[in-house]
Design a protein around this motif. Sequence first.
Motif, PDB file in Angstrom:
ATOM      1  N   GLY A  84       0.780  -1.231   0.000  1.00 45.84           N
ATOM      2  CA  GLY A  84       0.000   0.000   0.000  1.00 45.84           C
ATOM      3  C   GLY A  84       0.810   1.279   0.000  1.00 45.84           C
ATOM      4  O   GLY A  84       0.354   2.309  -0.506  1.00 45.84           O
ATOM      5  N   PHE A  85       2.018   1.229   0.546  1.00 45.79           N
ATOM      6  CA  PHE A  85       2.813   2.451   0.672  1.00 45.79           C
ATOM      7  C   PHE A  85       4.171   2.365  -0.012  1.00 45.79           C
ATOM      8  O   PHE A  85       4.556   3.263  -0.747  1.00 45.79           O
ATOM      9  N   VAL A  86       4.900   1.306   0.242  1.00 48.10           N
ATOM     10  CA  VAL A  86       6.274   1.213  -0.259  1.00 48.10           C
ATOM     11  C   VAL A  86       6.309   1.014  -1.772  1.00 48.10           C
ATOM     12  O   VAL A  86       6.982   1.772  -2.488  1.00 48.10           O
ATOM     13  N   VAL A  87       5.608   0.015  -2.270  1.00 45.39           N
ATOM     14  CA  VAL A  87       5.656  -0.297  -3.698  1.00 45.39           C
ATOM     15  C   VAL A  87       5.181   0.878  -4.556  1.00 45.39           C
ATOM     16  O   VAL A  87       5.878   1.271  -5.495  1.00 45.39           O
ATOM     17  N   PRO A  88       4.020   1.477  -4.256  1.00 45.61           N
ATOM     18  CA  PRO A  88       3.601   2.606  -5.099  1.00 45.61           C
ATOM     19  C   PRO A  88       4.562   3.789  -5.035  1.00 45.61           C
ATOM     20  O   PRO A  88       4.814   4.449  -6.046  1.00 45.61           O
ATOM     21  N   SER A  89       5.112   4.056  -3.852  1.00 47.63           N
ATOM     22  CA  SER A  89       6.053   5.174  -3.715  1.00 47.63           C
ATOM     23  C   SER A  89       7.306   4.950  -4.547  1.00 47.63           C
ATOM     24  O   SER A  89       7.755   5.846  -5.264  1.00 47.63           O
ATOM     25  N   LEU A  90       7.869   3.754  -4.445  1.00 47.25           N
ATOM     26  CA  LEU A  90       9.071   3.451  -5.228  1.00 47.25           C
ATOM     27  C   LEU A  90       8.758   3.415  -6.719  1.00 47.25           C
ATOM     28  O   LEU A  90       9.519   3.952  -7.527  1.00 47.25           O
ATOM     29  N   ALA A  91       7.651   2.800  -7.082  1.00 47.55           N
ATOM     30  CA  ALA A  91       7.305   2.702  -8.508  1.00 47.55           C
ATOM     31  C   ALA A  91       7.149   4.089  -9.125  1.00 47.55           C
ATOM     32  O   ALA A  91       7.697   4.368 -10.200  1.00 47.55           O
ATOM     33  N   ALA A  92       6.434   4.964  -8.461  1.00 47.70           N
ATOM     34  CA  ALA A  92       6.227   6.310  -9.004  1.00 47.70           C
ATOM     35  C   ALA A  92       7.530   7.104  -9.036  1.00 47.70           C
ATOM     36  O   ALA A  92       7.845   7.747 -10.038  1.00 47.70           O
ATOM     37  N   SER A  93       8.279   7.049  -7.949  1.00 49.71           N
ATOM     38  CA  SER A  93       9.529   7.808  -7.877  1.00 49.71           C
ATOM     39  C   SER A  93      10.537   7.330  -8.915  1.00 49.71           C
ATOM     40  O   SER A  93      11.175   8.135  -9.593  1.00 49.71           O
ATOM     41  N   TYR A  94      10.685   6.010  -9.034  1.00 52.30           N
ATOM     42  CA  TYR A  94      11.663   5.466  -9.967  1.00 52.30           C
ATOM     43  C   TYR A  94      11.242   5.735 -11.410  1.00 52.30           C
ATOM     44  O   TYR A  94      12.072   5.989 -12.262  1.00 52.30           O
ATOM     45  N   ARG A  95       9.946   5.676 -11.676  1.00 52.42           N
ATOM     46  CA  ARG A  95       9.452   5.940 -13.023  1.00 52.42           C
ATOM     47  C   ARG A  95       9.690   7.398 -13.409  1.00 52.42           C
ATOM     48  O   ARG A  95      10.123   7.697 -14.520  1.00 52.42           O
ATOM     49  N   MET A  96       9.397   8.319 -12.482  1.00 52.37           N
ATOM     50  CA  MET A  96       9.593   9.747 -12.764  1.00 52.37           C
ATOM     51  C   MET A  96      11.061  10.076 -12.997  1.00 52.37           C
ATOM     52  O   MET A  96      11.380  10.973 -13.766  1.00 52.37           O
ATOM     53  N   ARG A  97      11.944   9.348 -12.339  1.00 55.67           N
ATOM     54  CA  ARG A  97      13.378   9.598 -12.484  1.00 55.67           C
ATOM     55  C   ARG A  97      14.004   8.729 -13.557  1.00 55.67           C
ATOM     56  O   ARG A  97      15.216   8.762 -13.752  1.00 55.67           O
ATOM     57  N   ALA A  98      13.194   7.937 -14.252  1.00 53.78           N
ATOM     58  CA  ALA A  98      13.639   7.062 -15.347  1.00 53.78           C
ATOM     59  C   ALA A  98      14.730   6.091 -14.896  1.00 53.78           C
ATOM     60  O   ALA A  98      15.675   5.821 -15.636  1.00 53.78           O
ATOM     61  N   LEU A  99      14.586   5.556 -13.694  1.00 52.70           N
ATOM     62  CA  LEU A  99      15.529   4.558 -13.207  1.00 52.70           C
ATOM     63  C   LEU A  99      15.122   3.179 -13.714  1.00 52.70           C
ATOM     64  O   LEU A  99      13.960   2.937 -14.032  1.00 52.70           O
ATOM     65  N   ALA A 100      16.059   2.290 -13.762  1.00 56.13           N
ATOM     66  CA  ALA A 100      15.833   0.952 -14.303  1.00 56.13           C
ATOM     67  C   ALA A 100      14.813   0.180 -13.473  1.00 56.13           C
ATOM     68  O   ALA A 100      14.783   0.281 -12.244  1.00 56.13           O
ATOM     69  N   SER A 101      14.012  -0.614 -14.157  1.00 57.73           N
ATOM     70  CA  SER A 101      13.025  -1.461 -13.480  1.00 57.73           C
ATOM     71  C   SER A 101      13.701  -2.433 -12.528  1.00 57.73           C
ATOM     72  O   SER A 101      13.181  -2.738 -11.457  1.00 57.73           O
ATOM     73  N   ARG A 102      14.868  -2.908 -12.902  1.00 62.52           N
ATOM     74  CA  ARG A 102      15.621  -3.834 -12.035  1.00 62.52           C
ATOM     75  C   ARG A 102      15.921  -3.184 -10.696  1.00 62.52           C
ATOM     76  O   ARG A 102      15.819  -3.830  -9.658  1.00 62.52           O
ATOM     77  N   THR A 103      16.274  -1.920 -10.713  1.00 63.28           N
ATOM     78  CA  THR A 103      16.568  -1.198  -9.475  1.00 63.28           C
ATOM     79  C   THR A 103      15.324  -1.127  -8.603  1.00 63.28           C
ATOM     80  O   THR A 103      15.391  -1.339  -7.391  1.00 63.28           O
ATOM     81  N   ALA A 104      14.197  -0.845  -9.215  1.00 61.65           N
ATOM     82  CA  ALA A 104      12.938  -0.783  -8.462  1.00 61.65           C
ATOM     83  C   ALA A 104      12.611  -2.145  -7.860  1.00 61.65           C
ATOM     84  O   ALA A 104      12.200  -2.226  -6.696  1.00 61.65           O
ATOM     85  N   LEU A 105      12.788  -3.206  -8.623  1.00 62.19           N
ATOM     86  CA  LEU A 105      12.506  -4.551  -8.112  1.00 62.19           C
ATOM     87  C   LEU A 105      13.423  -4.914  -6.952  1.00 62.19           C
ATOM     88  O   LEU A 105      12.983  -5.492  -5.955  1.00 62.19           O
ATOM     89  N   ILE A 106      14.699  -4.586  -7.084  1.00 60.27           N
ATOM     90  CA  ILE A 106      15.651  -4.870  -6.011  1.00 60.27           C
ATOM     91  C   ILE A 106      15.262  -4.114  -4.748  1.00 60.27           C
ATOM     92  O   ILE A 106      15.240  -4.681  -3.651  1.00 60.27           O
ATOM     93  N   ASP A 107      14.927  -2.849  -4.896  1.00 69.23           N
ATOM     94  CA  ASP A 107      14.586  -2.044  -3.726  1.00 69.23           C
ATOM     95  C   ASP A 107      13.243  -2.443  -3.117  1.00 69.23           C
ATOM     96  O   ASP A 107      13.079  -2.431  -1.899  1.00 69.23           O
ATOM     97  N   CYS A 108      12.290  -2.831  -3.957  1.00 71.30           N
ATOM     98  CA  CYS A 108      11.023  -3.334  -3.428  1.00 71.30           C
ATOM     99  C   CYS A 108      11.257  -4.627  -2.642  1.00 71.30           C
ATOM    100  O   CYS A 108      10.673  -4.827  -1.570  1.00 71.30           O
ATOM    101  N   GLY A 109      12.118  -5.486  -3.164  1.00 72.93           N
ATOM    102  CA  GLY A 109      12.472  -6.712  -2.446  1.00 72.93           C
ATOM    103  C   GLY A 109      13.150  -6.427  -1.120  1.00 72.93           C
ATOM    104  O   GLY A 109      12.880  -7.090  -0.112  1.00 72.93           O
ATOM    105  N   TYR A 110      14.017  -5.425  -1.119  1.00 77.36           N
ATOM    106  CA  TYR A 110      14.696  -5.009   0.112  1.00 77.36           C
ATOM    107  C   TYR A 110      13.671  -4.644   1.178  1.00 77.36           C
ATOM    108  O   TYR A 110      13.719  -5.119   2.306  1.00 77.36           O
ATOM    109  N   TRP A 111      12.715  -3.778   0.800  1.00 71.96           N
ATOM    110  CA  TRP A 111      11.734  -3.305   1.779  1.00 71.96           C
ATOM    111  C   TRP A 111      10.782  -4.410   2.211  1.00 71.96           C
ATOM    112  O   TRP A 111      10.337  -4.434   3.364  1.00 71.96           O
ATOM    113  N   LEU A 112      10.461  -5.338   1.323  1.00 72.23           N
ATOM    114  CA  LEU A 112       9.626  -6.458   1.733  1.00 72.23           C
ATOM    115  C   LEU A 112      10.349  -7.317   2.765  1.00 72.23           C
ATOM    116  O   LEU A 112       9.776  -7.673   3.801  1.00 72.23           O
TER     117      LEU A 112
END
Length: 132
Positions: A84-112
Motif C-alpha cells: 500500500g505504501f512502499v511499492v507505489p512510492s518506489l514505482a512512481a519515484s523510480y518511473r519519474m526519475r527514469a531509473l531501471a526497473s531492475r533497481t525498483a525490483l531490487i529495492d522493493c524486495g529489500y523493503w519487503l
Amino acid sequence: MIYIVLNGGAILAATVVGLVLGMFYQVAVDRRRILGPGWAGTLVTAFLAEAWLCAILAGALILAPPKGSVWTMTIGSAVVIWLGFVVPSLAASYRMRALASRTALIDCGYWLLVMLAQAVVLRLIGLVPPPA
C-alpha cells in the motif's frame, strides 16, 4: 503515538534486525558496496526510514483485528503496508526519475524483506497496546 514509546525496545530491535538483513540482501542481490563513501549518512538514513516504518507496523500489529491467526495478521500487515505504501512510492519515484526497473525490483524486495523481518521480531518480542 504513545505506543511508540511503550514499544521502543521492540521497535529498536526490529529495526536493527531489518537493517542487518537488508544490508546482506543488498550485497547479495545487487553486488554493490553499500558501505562505500558516505556510508555513515546512508546508514543513518536507512536506520531512520526503517525505524519509522517499523513504528507504523507496530501500530498496525497492535490494532490488527483478531480475525485471523496471529501470524497471518502479522505477515499480512507487513505485506499490506508494503503493497500500500512502499511499492507505489518506489514505482512512481523510480518511473519519474527514469531509473531501471531492475533497481525498483531490487529495492522493493529489500523493503519487503525488512518489513517481514520487522513484523516477525515485533511479534516474537511482543507489543504493548496504549492504555485505554
